[in-house]
Motif scaffolding. Structure first.
Motif, PDB file in Angstrom:
ATOM      1  N   THR A 179      -5.580  45.459  63.158  1.00  0.00           N
ATOM      2  CA  THR A 179      -5.254  44.366  62.246  1.00  0.00           C
ATOM      3  C   THR A 179      -6.155  43.171  62.480  1.00  0.00           C
TER       4      THR A 179
ATOM      5  N   ARG B 281      -2.533  37.419  59.804  1.00  0.00           N
ATOM      6  CA  ARG B 281      -3.715  36.765  59.228  1.00  0.00           C
ATOM      7  C   ARG B 281      -3.707  35.287  59.583  1.00  0.00           C
TER       8      ARG B 281
ATOM      9  N   ASN C 220      -8.447  41.823  59.570  1.00  0.00           N
ATOM     10  CA  ASN C 220      -8.322  40.461  59.080  1.00  0.00           C
ATOM     11  C   ASN C 220      -9.627  39.701  59.230  1.00  0.00           C
TER      12      ASN C 220
END
Lengths: 160, 160
Positions: free
Chosen positions: B55, B21, B59
């Motif tokens: 991901t 992140r 994110n």
DNA sequence: ATATCACATTAGATTTAGTCTAGCCTGCTC
DNA sequence: GAGCAGGCTAGACTAAATCTAATGTGATAT
């Protein structure tokens, strides 16, 4: 809507008036409410199976290029189309992604100098929030995509 | 950009500061210019292959939902992202699809009554035209999608 | 009337952009 | 040190749109 009108506006934009092109245009005119390309294809193709998917997309592209139709991109969803008639702005629903027209008003031009070497063709205002239906129904009914759910101002006071 | 700042803004939005992140956020901050999700994934993944495509998208979704990042949909092209820092508007190039920031100025609210039962969260102005590079180079360099060329007077031939 | 040419169209394959699945990892809490 | 929640991953999958290669259409030239 008079068929002659459609034919004329096509031809005065340099587009031949083919049955398929006509059908796409007619559908957009008689069904305001910003359908997606898939909806347009489905409707036009059902009415006359001679119109294929590729043709629908080609014709939409041509109509947009000719300035007869406007394309509205919506985050995380399919694009939507409407006939460029009376000037108006667009309202996009955060929840269901629908696009609605908003009364036109003039948008101030960008301040002097902020344009640099850029060429300006259009300013449009996009309003976002919940459409009448979603605002009322409150509960969730299809939120899924990248959308800002937090009020605009409550974050990031970043100094750079 | 101080790493502590990123961590803090993530955490004050209720997001855990994970390496992945953090990397997405850091990339967006240090590289303004509205990259696409694919570009972000590529960069972040190259720097640290532990960050997968899913991901990156997850994110981005979370960051947008948390209001730290803004997503800009562009007709016929991949969405682009930028950190929500100082308020600004967006300029979208008709030709290359790039997104650039424009100086902020206030947009008048929609006229009384035009909102109906809708809930308004945000008004934004989108400017369209040619970015500095495209306005200068004149010749074609990557137009492909549904885009309006009406008032554009410069007829780009697609396919050559 | 026929050859030619440019534009239109088609079915279906392909690409692009993004999402989903199923399982693993990590770090906190009891 | 078991349970649990959130986060992560590779890769399969989907939706939206575009491309391909071949065919159709209709205007103009021969």
């Amino acid at each position: 809507m008079n068929p002659g009108t459609i034919r004329k506006s096509l031809e005065s934009s340099g587009l031949r008036c083919t049955p398929q092109r006509f059908a796409v245009m007619a559908f957009l005119m008689e069904r305001p409410g910003h359908p997606t390309a898939a909806e347009i294809f489905e409707a036009v193709n059902r009415a006359d199976p001679r119109c294929s998917r590729a043709t629908t997309y080609n014709n939409l592209r041509d109509l947009v290029q000719a300035g007869l139709v406007r394309e509205v991109a919506v985050e995380g969803r399919a694009a939507r189309f409407d006939v460029k008639g009376l000037r108006h702005h667009h309202f996009i629903c955060d929840r269901c992604g629908c696009v609605e027209d908003m009364e036109w008003y003039d948008v101030p031009r960008p301040p002097r100098g902020s344009l640099g070497k850029r060429t300006l063709r259009q300013c449009e205002v996009i309003f976002r929030g919940l459409c009448a239906k979603c605002a009322v129904s409150g509960a969730d009914s299809g939120v899924r995509s990248l959308r800002s759910s937090v009020e605009e101002h409550l974050h990031v006071q970043r100094r750079d």
